[in-house]
Design an enzyme around this catalytic site. Sequence first.
Site: not given
Ligand code: NAP
Length: 497
Positions: A196, A270, A304, A401
């Site tokens: 996904k 991760e 990250c 973060e």
């Molecule tokens: P996120 O919500 O954690 O999204 C990561 C992935 O998880 C996406 O594919 C997302 O789908 C999916 N997802 C969202 N809610 C889910 C749920 N309840 N169950 C299963 N999968 C789910 O990250 P984001 O909203 O894009 O970013 C928010 C924050 O996360 C950023 O500001 C940053 O701090 C952090 N982040 C960390 C990393 C890393 O590499 N560790 C990468 C990105 C972001 P959708 O995209 O379709 O919602």
Amino acid sequence: MAVAESVEQRADSFVRSPHRLLIDGEWVEAASGQTFETINPATEEVLAEVAHGQAEDIERAVRAARKAFADDSPWRRMNASDRGRLIWRVAELIEEHADEFAMLESLDNGKPYHIAKAADVALAADLFRYMAGWPTKIEGTTVPISALPAPGEYLAYTLREPVGVVGQIIPWNFPLLMAAWKLGPVLACGCTVVLKPAEQTPLSALRLGELLQEAGLPDGVVNIVTGFGDAGAALAAHDDVDKVAFTGSTEVGKLIVQAAAGNLKKVTLELGGKSPNVVFADADPESAIIGAANGIFFNHGQCCNAGSRLYVQKPIFDDIVAGVADQAKQIKVAPGTDPEAQMGPLISDEQFEKVLGYLDSGRGDGAEAVVGGSRHGDRGYFVQPTVLTHTNPSMKVEREEIFGPVVCAIPFDSPEEIVPVANDTNYGLAAGVFTRDISKAHRTAKRLRAGTVWINTYHVFDAAMPFGGYKESGWGREMGHQVLNNYLETKSVVTAL
Ligand code: NAP
Ligand code: MG
């Protein structure tokens, strides 16, 4: 100004093509027939329409993955050498399409084209090439058992077997590379998978899906369902998924753990970070300045492992901060397709507002921006590279973060005091140390509670080097041979002779 015409045209023809789900070797519409739009973050305009996969599509994809994992399936019958050859072919195909992938990443994610090509695409190809060597080397052991209550003659050995059907959920910051980190070991271990991608950046994973087919991957081994968090949630909760691997926010990581509890599927995570980058007074100033700037500004701070807390020992604090600020001023912020761009827009409106919100909060708390501090231009999600000083550990900007090009520069007195300060965070993904004293460098590296420590450099990744977090930065490791443990079960076989 355009990069090469032909590259843009090739990427453009893919961008304009229909974007469906890959299920059981077929490109299909979402069951609902719905689509969603992805946005070009440099222009805020619609880039592509993509199939909106939901729970019903996850259901279909998991069924396909289960079928492809059946004992007598073509995938399970494929020998290790052929599996390695196929993975190697994927690496070659990525390289053959490097320009196109770099352009897709640039359009969909915003990152500069030339950086996407040199970093994301090159590392993705290299990851598959590294993984191609593993299928023929996944070995069990023979074990000299004593079998005390039942002495006798035995042959005892272990088998390493694929864990089964895997669900993988990836973020938007390195769309192709995160797909590679996830899919490479799955293929090496002989699992099947439902992937996904992030809703913001589905395109390169879909193009990769086409190349996996071209490489000869049997139907149903890799299924790709584009959609939002609800699709991810359905995958994490699915009873017929044996393991889920997630990269993204710590907040969603915790939801994944809860969702996985139903059938106790294996989980690796991760997650986020607030990584310390520690510069001692005896550091080489030039490499410290470059390391500190690269540590936070690479990928617009959307890493990250970004070095977002910069601790500098007092005698050189002003010089290092001035040097990093100078680097920030020289960064060319522009759309990723501009050949001179060094930093593109942030990924989305949501992320843009979030980062600007942190800048407001920092200002309100008394932080000072030595450079940057606001948006760049008036169109697209561009934020100026920013260095904050006069922060303290109670401020959100220093604790949370930000996931943007914003670093807090913090002075410290003595080498003894800095390790507990650097470790004072719920995260533990990465850290940097800059010093010319090798003993101090390694002593500090040993004491930092982080999954990766870089000494006199930052952001160096390799397919052979494990990566992952302590504390709330995650469970398990990506890359290196350690990642194989995420996708393998161990079976003990005992035979009475
Ligand atoms: P996120 O919500 O954690 O999204 C990561 C992935 O998880 C996406 O594919 C997302 O789908 C999916 N997802 C969202 N809610 C889910 C749920 N309840 N169950 C299963 N999968 C789910 O990250 P984001 O909203 O894009 O970013 C928010 C924050 O996360 C950023 O500001 C940053 O701090 C952090 N982040 C960390 C990393 C890393 O590499 N560790 C990468 C990105 C972001 P959708 O995209 O379709 O919602
Ligand atoms: Mg989210």
